[in-house]
Design an enzyme around this catalytic site. Structure first.
Site, PDB file in Angstrom:
ATOM      1  CG  ASP A  41     -51.062  67.057  26.913  1.00 29.69           C
ATOM      2  OD1 ASP A  41     -49.956  66.829  26.401  1.00 29.69           O
ATOM      3  OD2 ASP A  41     -51.223  67.264  28.129  1.00 29.69           O
ATOM      4  CG  ASP A  91     -45.912  62.519  31.379  1.00 29.67           C
ATOM      5  OD1 ASP A  91     -46.224  61.698  32.246  1.00 29.67           O
ATOM      6  OD2 ASP A  91     -44.739  62.704  31.005  1.00 29.67           O
ATOM      7  CG  ASP A 132     -47.207  64.147  25.119  1.00 30.26           C
ATOM      8  OD1 ASP A 132     -45.992  64.092  25.385  1.00 30.26           O
ATOM      9  OD2 ASP A 132     -48.053  64.610  25.894  1.00 30.26           O
TER      10      ASP A 132
END
Length: 225
Positions: free
Chosen positions: A175, A14, A12
Site C-alpha cells: 500500500d 499494516d 505487506d
C-alpha cells in the site's frame, strides 16, 4: 486451478493485509501523552503510518508540536513499542474480503508470505492472536535481517523468495512506496491496495495494478500473469 500464474504471493502487513490503525493510534497517543502532547484522532493516524513505528512517531510529533531531542525521542519510541506489544491485537483484523481472498489463493496452490517493516515479533504476535500464522509459510519483519535491510530495499522480499525455494513466479501486494519500491528492486510485480495507509494516491505508487477490495486480487493477478 493449476494454471494460476503466481506460485508465491507476499503481503505487506499494516494497511495492506491488516487494518491495524486503531491499535497503532492507541500506542502513538500513549507515547504522546507522556510528553504532554494532544492525542491524534485514530482516523488521522492512518496518514502517519508507513515505514515502521519510529517513522510514525516522528510524524505524530511533527503534527503535535515538533521534534524532540534524540534521547527523549528514543524514550518515547521505547514506550510506544512496549504499549503496543501489550495491546497489539484489540481492534486489528483483515481488511474486508481478506479471509475469502486467502482461501482463494490457497485453493490455487499459492504459497503465502508476509513481508513487513514491522518488528517480526509484533507481526507474529498479531497473526498468532488472529489464528492466521499457519496460513503463511514465512513471516518476515523489518528487523529479521538486521538494521538497514527493510523496505524499500529488496532484501526482505529476496529472503521471502529464498525461503520458498524460488519455487515459481512471485508477486507482492502493498500500500505504499516502500512496497512498490522493494518489489521493483526485487524484480516482482506489485499490486497496490487503495484502501490502505498509502503515502500517496494508489495510482501514483508505480504498481502494476491497483485494487479497491480484496475480491479483486485474484483477477488482478491473473491479468498480470
Amino acid at each position: 486451478m493449476n494454471s494460476f500464474p503466481f506460485a508465491i504471493v507476499g503481503f505487506d502487513l499494516d494497511g495492506t493485509l491488516l487494518d491495524t490503525h486503531k491499535d497503532l493510534a492507541r500506542a502513538a497517543n500513549h507515547a504522546l501523552s507522556l510528553e504532554g502532547r494532544p492525542a491524534v484522532p485514530a482516523a488521522e493516524v492512518r496518514d502517519l503510518i508507513g515505514g515502521g513505528a519510529k517513522k510514525m512517531l516522528v510524524r505524530a510529533l511533527e503534527v503535535t508540536g515538533g521534534a524532540l531531542p534524540p534521547d527523549r525521542f528514543e524514550e518515547l519510541h521505547a514506550a510506544l513499542l512496549a504499549f503496543y506489544e501489550a495491546n497489539i491485537c484489540i481492534d486489528t483484523d483483515l481488511f474486508p474480503g481478506g479471509y475469502a481472498m486467502l482461501d482463494a489463493l490457497e485453493a490455487r496452490g499459492v504459497k503465502l508470505a508476509v513481508v513487513t517493516n514491522k518488528l517480526e515479533r509484533f507481526a507474529r504476535a498479531i497473526f498468532d492472536g488472529l489464528g492466521l500464522t499457519d496460513r503463511f509459510y514465512t513471516v518476515i519483519g523489518g528487523d529479521t535481517l538486521g538494521p538497514g535491510r527493510s523496505k524499500p530495499r529488496p532484501d526482505l522480499i529476496n529472503l521471502m523468495l529464498e525461503r520458498a525455494g524460488h519455487a515459481g513466479r512471485a508477486a507482492y501486494v502493498g500500500d505504499s512506496i516502500y512496497d512498490t519500491g522493494a518489489a521493483a528492486a526485487a524484480g516482482l510485480p506489485c499490486v497496490a491496495v487503495s484502501f490502505g495507509f498509502r503515502d500517496r494516491p494508489a495510482h501514483d505508487l508505480g504498481a502494476a495494478a491497483v485494487i479497491d477490495h480484496f475480491d479483486e486480487l485474484v483477477p488482478a493477478l491473473e491479468r498480470l500473469g
